[in-house]
Enzyme design. Structure first.
Site, PDB file in Angstrom:
ATOM      1  CB  THR A  54      81.699  75.034  49.913  1.00 23.64           C
ATOM      2  OG1 THR A  54      82.075  74.843  48.536  1.00 23.64           O
ATOM      3  CG2 THR A  54      82.371  76.280  50.463  1.00 23.64           C
ATOM      4  CG  ASP A  55      82.402  70.104  46.813  1.00 17.70           C
ATOM      5  OD1 ASP A  55      81.856  71.159  46.428  1.00 17.70           O
ATOM      6  OD2 ASP A  55      83.226  69.469  46.124  1.00 17.70           O
ATOM      7  CB  SER A  88      84.860  69.370  52.355  1.00 17.11           C
ATOM      8  OG  SER A  88      84.097  69.449  51.152  1.00 17.11           O
ATOM      9  CB  THR A  92      87.271  76.209  47.493  1.00 14.05           C
ATOM     10  OG1 THR A  92      86.730  75.056  46.850  1.00 14.05           O
ATOM     11  CG2 THR A  92      87.405  77.326  46.467  1.00 14.05           C
TER      12      THR A  92
END
Length: 814
Positions: free
Chosen positions: A147-148, A116, A68
Site C-alpha cells: 500500500t505504500d 511496493s 503487506t
C-alpha cells in the site's frame, strides 16, 4: 569559383539544410516504432484450464507483487500488526486459503514478491505488459501490491494498460497471518469486483475495505488505519456489499467507453523501458532553498513536480532554481502539498497539474515525457488525459462576448503581443487556438486561462494577420477574432542586446533579442527573442581579402561578412540577416541572392532572400561567411504566394517541377505545415518513380489509408521501405517522426547499416536503437544535421518544406 559559375542551377536546388533546426516540436500520439519494434518481455501467464473454459463463471487472474497483504508477522506473533516481512507468502497459497469463490474461477501469477516501494519504473513497465498479456485470455485481473506506493502503481496501470477489461488493485494494511487481518477479505472482494465486470472501461480501480475508488483520484491518507485510502474532492466510485458490487458514479474514462478517446497515448508496446525518463518531486515549505531542484537536475531529472504550498506556491529560491532548470530543458508540473485542490495556469516550462497530487502528477509527467519531448504536447496531455474532465454532449461552439476583438498592445521589430477576451461555452472553454495568415493548422494552442500570446521571430516592418478561435472539449471552435498588425521598423522596440554601428560586437542575454548594424548599415543582424538559451557574444567582420572565395565570373553584389558567436550550436529561433547590395550590378535576367559558405565543401550555398529596394533579407539558424551574389532569374520556380524568400524555395520549386509534391488550390504551398506518414510516403514514392502497384496491404487500419496514397504505401511495403507498427497498424494520419523519416530514407537509398551504431549527435542515447544505424548512415551522407547543441531530436516532425528538401537531397546524392 566553379560551384557558383558552373553548377549554379544544381546548387540552387541544394538549399541549405536548415530543416532539422526548424523542425516543429509537435509530437502526436503515434510513437516511433517503425521497422524494428522494441524487444518486449513475455510472461508465463497460465492458460485457461479445461474446467475454467467449461465453467459459466468469469475467469479472473490475480497478478501478485507482494506487499503487506503477502506479509508474515515477525517471530510468528499473530498480534504484531506493524512488524512483519512483506512479500513472504505466495499468491497461489493465499488463494487456496480462501473459500471457493462464488463469483469467479481464479488463477494466479506471481510477478514478484516484495514491498511496493522496491519496484522500479522499469518493473512497472513489465507489470503493465504482464497485465495486458493476462487480459488477452482472462476476463479481468486483480493486482495485489503493497500500500505504500499502491496509488502510483495503480495510476501507472491506469494510464498504460490497453485492455478495457476490469483491472482491480488491492492489498492490505495488516499482514496475512495476524488476527484481524484485512488481507483475505480484500483479496476476495477484489476478485468479486473484477468478476462483476462493472468496472469495465473505468480503467484501473482500487478496492480495499469494501470501497471502490478510481486510480487517478485515490490517495493513502493514514499510515496504519484500515480505511486509509480516500478520494479527496470526488468520493468513491462504489462499494462492495454482500448482495452485489454497486457503482454509484462514472468517471471520465467510463464515459468514453468504446471510443478512440478512451485509450491514452501511452502504449508501452511501442517503446522500450529505457525510454522512461527520470522525474522527481520537490517539496516546498517556509523559506525552502533551491538546492533540491539543482541537485535533482544535476542527478539527471528531465522533469520535476513541485509540491507547493496552498495553490501550488513555491519559495523564491525554489523559483529561481526552477527558472534555471527550465533553461536546461527540464519540464515542471505544479501541484499542491495540501492533499486536494486544482492547479491552473502554467506556461514557460511549467504545467498546471490540475487536481493530481504530486505522486500522481509524477507518473503522468514521466509517461508523457517517455512519449514526447515537446512541451505543448505534454501540456495538452495534462489538460486532457491527466485532467479527465467529464464532458457531456456539447454541439454548440464557444462564443465571444459582444464587440470582442483581437488586439495588440505591443509590437517590436520581431514580436507582436496578441490579446483577446475570455470566451464562454455551454460546458467549458478548453482553450484557444491561434492561427497565422491563411494557415489551417494553428501555430499554437493555449489553455483556457490564457488570453494573450507573443508571436515571435517575425520580420520587421511587416504586416501579419492572426486569428484566435476558442474551442471546447468536444473540439467545437468559435468564430474567429481576426486582426492585422505591423511589426515596428528595425531598431525600435525592446532588444535586450547591446551593440552599435561603431562596434562590430553584439551581446545578447539568454532568451533576449538584439540588433546590430555595421559598416555604414551595409550589414544588419537581428536576433529575435528566445533565439538562444545562453548569453551570446556575436562578432561581425568584413573580409578585406577574398582570395580563394570567389572567381572571376562571379558577380559579387556585397562585401563578404563573417559572423561568429562564442557558443556552439544552432539558434532555437532563426535570426535575420539584411544586406545592402549594389543594384547597378544586377543586369537583365539576373537577381540578387544571399549565399553562405560551406566550410566543409568549400562552396557557396544559395539561401535566396526577400528583396526590398537595395536591401535583401534572409533567415538563418547558424553563422558562417555570408555574401550577396547575382544569379540567374529562376523562370521555372512555381509562383506560390507564400514561399518568396523562404529558405526552401528552390527545393520546393524543384520538387513541384518534378511532380513530387503539389501546392494548394488557393495558390499557396504552406511550407510550414507538418507532414503525415502517408504524405511523406507519397512524396518519396513519386521521387523514386517505382513501378507497379505494390503489394496487397494487410494493416489493421488499411481502411484509414487514403485512396490517393494507397498505391504509394503498397509500393513502399513491397520495396521494404516500411512495414508498420508492432500492433499491425500503419497510422497513415500520424505525423512522421524524424527517426521514422530517416529510416525510410536509408532504406530507400539501400544504405548499409551498422549494428549498434553510435552517431555523432549529443542525444545519441535518445535515438531509438532501431533507428541509430539509419541516422548514422544518412548523417554520414550529409543529408541531415542536428539541432541546437548538435541534438538529433528523434521525435520531431517535419514540415512540408523540410520533407521535400531532404528528398531532393536524396535525389541529388545519387
Amino acid at each position: 569559383m566553379t560551384a557558383i559559375s558552373n553548377n549554379r542551377t544544381l546548387r540552387r536546388f541544394l538549399a541549405p539544410l536548415l530543416m532539422l533546426a526548424l523542425l516543429s516540436g509537435f509530437m502526436g500520439y503515434a510513437r516511433a516504432a517503425e521497422e524494428v519494434p522494441p524487444q518486449l518481455p513475455t510472461f508465463d501467464i497460465p492458460a485457461l484450464s479445461a474446467e475454467s473454459i467449461a465453467s459459466p463463471l468469469p475467469n479472473i487472474m490475480v497478478v501478485a507483487t507482494g506487499g503487506t497483504i503477502a506479509g508474515a508477522a515477525s517471530n510468528g506473533d499473530k498480534t504484531n500488526f506493524q512488524n512483519y516481512a512483506a512479500g513472504t507468502y505466495k499468491m497461489a497459497d493465499m488463494v487456496a486459503q480462501l473459500p471457493t469463490h462464488k463469483n469467479a474461477d481464479v488463477s494466479t501469477f506471481q510477478f514478484g514478491n516484495k514491498g511496493s516501494g522496491s519496484y522500479s519504473m522499469k518493473d512497472l513497465y513489465d507489470l503493465s505488459l504482464a497485465v495486458d498479456q493476462a487480459l488477452d485470455v482472462y476476463d479481468g485481473v486483480v493486482v495485489t501490491t503493497g500500500t505504500d506506493t499502491m496509488e502510483e502503481i495503480a495510476y501507472f496501470l491506469d494510464l498504460t494498460v490497453r485492455s478495457e477489461k476490469p483491472v482491480v488493485v488491492t492489498g492490505a494494511m495488516r499482514p496475512w497471518d495476524v488476527i484481524g487481518t484485512d488481507g483475505p477479505a480484500n483479496l476476495y472482494q477484489a476478485i468479486k469486483v473484477a468478476a462483476s465486470n462493472k468496472t469495465k472501461w473505468f480503467g484501473t480501480v482500487l478496492m480495499l475495505n469494501d470501497v471502490i475508488q478510481a486510480a487517478r483520484e485515490v490517495t493513502k491518507s493514514n499510515a496504519h488505519r484500515l480505511d486509509t485510502f480516500d478520494t479527496p474532492m470526488f468520493g468513491a466510485l462504489g462499494y462492495v456489499d454482500d448482495p452485489a458490487v454497486r457503482i454509484y458514479r462514472l468517471n471520465a474514462r467510463a464515459l468514453k467507453a468504446g471510443t478512440p478517446e478512451w485509450a491514452t497515448p501511452f502504449d508501452l508496446h511501442t517503446i522500450s523501458k529505457d525510454k522512461l525518463p527520470i522525474v522527481e518531486i520537490a517539496y516546498s515549505y517556509q523559506e525552502a532553498g533551491g538546492g533540491a531542484i539543482r541537485a535533482l537536475v544535476e542527478d539527471g531529472a528531465k522533469g520535476i513536480v513541485t509540491a507547493g504550498t496552498g495553490a501550488g506556491g513555491i519559495s523564491a529560491k525554489m523559483s529561481q532554481a526552477r527558472s534555471a532548470a527550465i533553461q536546461k530543458g527540464v519540464i515542471f508540473v505544479t501541484t499542491t502539498r495540501t492533499g486536494s485542490g486544482t492547479m491552473s495556469g502554467g506556461g514557460n516550462g511549467v504545467i498546471a497539474g490540475d487536481n493530481l497530487n504530486p505522486q500522481h502528477a509524477r507518473i503522468m509527467l514521466l509517461l508523457s515525457m517517455a512519449f514526447s519531448n515537446d512541451f505543448n504536447t505534454i501540456k495538452d496531455w495534462f489538460e486532457t488525459v491527466g485532467a479527465q474532465d467529464i464532458v457531456m454532449d456539447d454541439p454548440t461552439p464557444p462564443v465571444w462576448p459582444a464587440n470582442a476583438v483581437l488586439s495588440s498592445d505591443e509590437q517590436t521589430n520581431d514580436t507582436i503581443n496578441l490579446s483577446w477576451p475570455q470566451a464562454t461555452d455551454s460546458t467549458r472553454v478548453a482553450g484557444y487556438a491561434i492561427y497565422q495568415g491563411s494557415e489551417e493548422t494553428p501555430i499554437v494552442k493555449v489553455a483556457s486561462s490564457v488570453t494573450s500570446y507573443m508571436a515571435k521571430a517575425l520580420y520587421s516592418n511587416t504586416s501579419y494577420t492572426f486569428t484566435v478561435k476558442a474551442f471546447d472539449d468536444k473540439g467545437n471552435e468559435s468564430a474567429g477574432l481576426t486582426g492585422k498588425f505591423i511589426t515596428s521598423s528595425s531598431g525600435s522596440g525592446s532588444s535586450g542586446g547591446t551593440g552599435s554601428s561603431n562596434s562590430n560586437e553584439l551581446t545578447v542575454s539568454a532568451g533576449g533579442s538584439g540588433e546590430l548594424s555595421v559598416y555604414d548599415n551595409s550589414f544588419t543582424i537581428q536576433i529575435p527573442s528566445g533565439a538562444a538559451s545562453e548569453q551570446l557574444l556575436i562578432t561581425i567582420q568584413k573580409l578585406a581579402q577574398t582570395g580563394g572565395l570567389i572567381q572571376a565570373d562571379d558577380v559579387l553584389l556585397s562585401s563578404i561578412f563573417e559572423v561568429v558567436k562564442n557558443k556552439s550550436g544552432n539558434f532555437l529561433v532563426p535570426v535575420t540577416l539584411t544586406f545592402k547590395f549594389d543594384v547597378s550590378l544586377v543586369k537583365g535576367g539576373k537577381k540578387p541572392s544571399v549565399f553562405y559558405y560551406d566550410e566543409s565543401k568549400k562552396q557557396w550555398m544559395e539561401m535566396g532572400g526577400t528583396v526590398s529596394g537595395s536591401q535583401i533579407s534572409v533567415k538563418t539558424n547558424h553563422f558562417t561567411k555570408f555574401a550577396v551574389f547575382a544569379v540567374d532569374e529562376d523562370k521555372s520556380l512555381v509562383p506560390f504566394s507564400d514561399i518568396s524568400g523562404h529558405w526552401a524555395a528552390a527545393s520546393i520549386g524543384k520538387a513541384v517541377s518534378a511532380g513530387i509534391v503539389n501546392g494548394y488550390t488557393d495558390g499557396t504551398f504552406k511550407p510550414e505545415l507538418t507532414v503525415t506518414r502517408e504524405e511523406f510516403i507519397v512524396m518519396l514514392m513519386r521521387a523514386l518513380k517505382l513501378e507497379g502497384s505494390g503489394t496487397d496491404l494487410a494493416f489493421t487500419d488499411t481502411s484509414a489509408i487514403g485512396s490517393w496514397s494507397k498505391t504509394a504505401v503498397a509500393q513502399a511495403v513491397q520495396a521494404s521501405i516500411i512495414s508498420g507498427y508492432p500492433d499491425g497498424t500503419f497510422k497513415p494520419g500520424s505525423r512522421i517522426s524524424r527517426a521514422e523519416m530517416v529510416v525510410m530514407i536509408a532504406k530507400a537509398m539501400k544504405l548499409p547499416l551498422t549494428a549498434n551504431a553510435v552517431t555523432s549527435f549529443s542525444d545519441n542515447e535518445e535515438i531509438p536503437v532501431w533507428a541509430r544505424g539509419a541516422v548514422k548512415a544518412v548523417a554520414d551522407k550529409g543529408l541531415i544535421q542536428g539541432r541546437l547543441n548538435n541534438r538529433f531530436v528523434p521525435e520531431g516532425t517535419a514540415t512540408r518544406a523540410e520533407a521535400v528538401t531532404v528528398i531532393i537531397k536524396l535525389l541529388d546524392s545519387k
